[in-house]
Scaffold this active site. Structure first.
Site, PDB file in Angstrom:
ATOM      1  N   GLU A 168       0.735  -1.224  -0.119  1.00 61.43           N
ATOM      2  CA  GLU A 168      -0.047   0.016   0.180  1.00 61.43           C
ATOM      3  C   GLU A 168       0.737   1.399   0.124  1.00 61.43           C
ATOM      4  OE1 GLU A 168      -2.829  -0.501   3.446  1.00 61.43           O
ATOM      5  OE2 GLU A 168      -3.663  -2.218   2.707  1.00 61.43           O
ATOM      6  N   ASN A 209       2.073  -5.323  -3.183  1.00 63.86           N
ATOM      7  CA  ASN A 209       0.757  -5.637  -2.667  1.00 63.86           C
ATOM      8  C   ASN A 209      -0.162  -4.183  -2.427  1.00 63.86           C
ATOM      9  OD1 ASN A 209      -1.420  -7.720  -2.120  1.00 63.86           O
ATOM     10  ND2 ASN A 209      -1.345  -6.847  -0.024  1.00 63.86           N
ATOM     11  N   HIS A 246     -10.420  -5.773  -2.238  1.00 58.11           N
ATOM     12  CA  HIS A 246     -11.549  -5.784  -1.374  1.00 58.11           C
ATOM     13  C   HIS A 246     -12.847  -4.814  -2.029  1.00 58.11           C
ATOM     14  CE1 HIS A 246      -9.119  -7.062   2.045  1.00 58.11           C
ATOM     15  NE2 HIS A 246      -8.185  -6.377   1.342  1.00 58.11           N
ATOM     16  N   GLU A 275      -6.416 -10.473  -1.285  1.00 53.06           N
ATOM     17  CA  GLU A 275      -7.137 -10.484  -0.106  1.00 53.06           C
ATOM     18  C   GLU A 275      -8.747 -10.176  -0.391  1.00 53.06           C
ATOM     19  OE1 GLU A 275      -5.619  -7.067   2.169  1.00 53.06           O
ATOM     20  OE2 GLU A 275      -3.497  -7.535   1.912  1.00 53.06           O
ATOM     21  N   ASP A 277     -12.482 -10.097  -0.949  1.00 54.11           N
ATOM     22  CA  ASP A 277     -13.752 -10.050  -0.175  1.00 54.11           C
ATOM     23  C   ASP A 277     -14.510  -8.957  -0.852  1.00 54.11           C
ATOM     24  OD1 ASP A 277     -12.883  -7.829   0.932  1.00 54.11           O
ATOM     25  OD2 ASP A 277     -12.535  -8.650   2.882  1.00 54.11           O
TER      26      ASP A 277
HETATM   27  O1  9MR Z   1      -7.737  -8.036   8.261  1.00 58.67           O
HETATM   28  C1  9MR Z   1      -6.752  -7.218   9.016  1.00 58.67           C
HETATM   29  C2  9MR Z   1      -7.478  -6.475  10.429  1.00 58.67           C
HETATM   30  O2  9MR Z   1      -7.485  -7.434  11.144  1.00 58.67           O
HETATM   31  C3  9MR Z   1      -6.312  -5.716  10.891  1.00 58.67           C
HETATM   32  O3  9MR Z   1      -6.851  -5.041  12.295  1.00 58.67           O
HETATM   33  C4  9MR Z   1      -6.057  -4.888   9.891  1.00 58.67           C
HETATM   34  C5  9MR Z   1      -4.864  -3.607  10.597  1.00 58.67           C
HETATM   35  O4  9MR Z   1      -3.654  -4.357  10.721  1.00 58.67           O
HETATM   36  O5  9MR Z   1      -5.638  -5.074   8.824  1.00 58.67           O
HETATM   37  C6  9MR Z   1      -6.283  -6.188   8.049  1.00 58.67           C
HETATM   38  O6  9MR Z   1      -6.089  -6.592   6.946  1.00 58.67           O
HETATM   39  C7  9MR Z   1      -5.477  -5.542   5.825  1.00 58.67           C
HETATM   40  C8  9MR Z   1      -4.165  -6.091   5.363  1.00 58.67           C
HETATM   41  O7  9MR Z   1      -3.114  -6.278   6.099  1.00 58.67           O
HETATM   42  C9  9MR Z   1      -3.764  -5.150   4.284  1.00 58.67           C
HETATM   43  N1  9MR Z   1      -4.885  -4.705   3.481  1.00 58.67           N
HETATM   44  C10 9MR Z   1      -6.071  -4.412   4.038  1.00 58.67           C
HETATM   45  C11 9MR Z   1      -6.550  -5.606   5.170  1.00 58.67           C
HETATM   46  C12 9MR Z   1      -7.960  -4.950   5.518  1.00 58.67           C
HETATM   47  O8  9MR Z   1      -7.786  -3.809   6.096  1.00 58.67           O
END
Ligand code: 9MR
Length: 445
Positions: A168, A209, A246, A275, A277
């Site tokens: 990101e 990513n 997402h 990822e 969904d």
């Molecule tokens: O699903 C993850 C959530 O449990 C955490 O609180 C959050 C912060 O670390 O990150 C979420 O996963 C993210 C991923 O690491 C990067 N892309 C976005 C995902 C959804 O927010």
């Protein structure tokens, strides 16, 4: 636990003898009967994806590994695992120079014991940073970034299929970089991270990513595309791009996602859906996303961001393939059917960049009631590392003409040349499942 360990010599010798016997049988077999397993529809997401050489993964949340309903579904359906939070900066280096791998190890051990591969997520990210890192800047922060990459990748060396090296780094709505402490150290921080990562574990694929880069017309997509193109032109080591996917109201799925995947793949990188969904989990959208990946040979796998709806980071959107009772939703069936509609074949082609590309192709060898052999032919490089992953409950029992190590469960093998050239073999005890393993090839340095 250290899964991919060299086996004790006598064991290897026994394996080699067994392998030689198997090779002899292969040579004597007048006609190698074609394996038909690839024509059998998969009954799980992992086996259905494996028909076309792809993987189907899920994010795993370590806190749920004690929930048998969760592990039953995850263990049955998926063949790739991404730790949802446990490999992030704050989890793995809470104090500078003091690495903590307890939570991540639990997931990696669970994955390996269950015959699954692991995507590492994530080495460098603007979010999820421990306090000490947030207070650094300039060359101290650069050094801390490289030290972090080295520390984490050394611990998992040889056990990670692909790393999200940088996550990101681009801003929403523009083609520009996102402001962050890393960005403030200078534009070249991303390539510095990738070069450090390549040196730390040459066998892992290295991915960039991001989210909101699925729609080809979006400026952010174009920004990331320009960076990857520039990296490939200048020889910065990058192997793959992860599209988080997402999908929701503000960032809906668009059919031009396929164009995006095709265009990135044409730059010479693998593409992965990392990822996935979808708000409300419409079956048609899930099927379309799977279709987009299947249409692109270098789209080598799909990961959904959680198992059941309540496991999701946005559970109120019910965006996943299983409901709270662990029942399959219509989107699950749509995904399974789409995967099974794929043309059976070998693994999607790996990196084609000069000097670092190779392909491992499987062909049928001898068959016995309880086991079968496969011939593996590597093209594109004479110095390669092939990773072979067996579907449950198959086990590797022998190899020949190759130097191989595998995990204690004998489900994941790492193979390198042993001086016998690029054609070698493996014998697999099938335990009732004759689905061929998946293979990936990396040219070694
Ligand atoms: O699903 C993850 C959530 O449990 C955490 O609180 C959050 C912060 O670390 O990150 C979420 O996963 C993210 C991923 O690491 C990067 N892309 C976005 C995902 C959804 O927010």
């Amino acid at each position: 636990m250290e899964p991919l360990k060299v086996m004790a010599r006598p064991v290897i010798r026994r394996m080699l003898v067994l392998g030689a016997v198997a090779a002899l049988s292969m040579g004597l077999a007048a006609i190698a009967i074609a394996d038909t397993s690839a024509d059998t529809p998969g009954t799980t997401l992992g086996t259905a994806a494996a028909r076309s050489g792809r993987y189907f993964g899920t994010a795993i949340n370590g806190s749920k590994l004690g929930d048998p309903a969760y592990t039953t579904i995850a263990g049955r359906e998926f063949d790739m695992v991404t730790p949802e939070n446990e490999m992030k900066l704050d989890a793995t280096e809470p104090r500078q120079g003091q690495f903590v791998f307890t939570s991540a190890d639990r997931i990696v051990d669970w994955a390996v014991q269950n015959g699954k591969r692991v995507r590492g997520h994530t080495l460098v990210w603007h979010s999820g940073q421990p306090q000490w890192l947030q207070s650094l800047s300039g060359s101290a922060l650069r050094q801390a970034m490289v030290d972090h990459i080295n520390g984490v990748m050394a611990h998992y060396k040889g056990r990670i299929y692909a790393w999200d090296v940088v996550d990101e780094a681009f801003a929403d709505g523009t083609g520009a970089r996102r402001d962050s402490n890393f960005q403030r150290t200078g534009d070249d921080w991303i390539e510095v991270a990738f070069r450090a990562a390549r040196a730390a574990d040459p066998a892992a694929k290295l991915c960039y990513n991001d989210y909101n880069i699925e729609n080809w017309t979006w400026a952010k997509t174009q920004g990331v595309y320009a960076m990857v193109k520039d990296f490939k032109q200048r020889g910065v080591p990058i192997d793959c791009v992860g599209f988080q996917s997402h999908f929701a109201g503000g960032s809906p799925y668009d059919a031009n996602f396929r164009t995006t995947l095709q265009n990135f793949a044409a730059l010479g990188v693998d593409v992965q859906i990392t990822e996935l969904d979808v708000q409300g989990a419409p079956a048609a959208t899930y099927a379309a996303v799977v279709g987009d990946c299947l249409a692109v040979p270098r789209c080598d796998g799909i990961t959904v961001w959680g198992v059941r709806d309540p496991d999701s980071w946005r559970s109120s959107d019910t965006p996943l393939l299983f409901d709270g009772d662990g029942d399959k939703k219509p989107a699950y069936t749509a995904v399974l059917d789409a995967l099974n509609a794929a043309v059976p074949g070998p693994s999607p082609s790996p990196a084609q960049s000069p000097g670092r590309s190779c392909t491992a192709t499987l062909s049928a060898g001898a068959k016995w009631p309880d086991r079968y052999s496969l011939r593996v032919t590597v093209t594109g490089s004479d110095d390669w590392v092939v990773t072979m992953t067996l579907p449950h409950p198959e086990k590797i029992i022998a190899t020949w003409n190759v130097s191989a190590t595998w995990n204690p469960a004998r489900t994941v093998m790492t193979a390198r040349p042993d001086g016998h050239g690029n054609t070698w073999g493996v014998t697999i005890k099938h335990h009732g499942n004759r689905t061929w393993p998946t293979v990936s090839c990396r040219a070694a340095r």
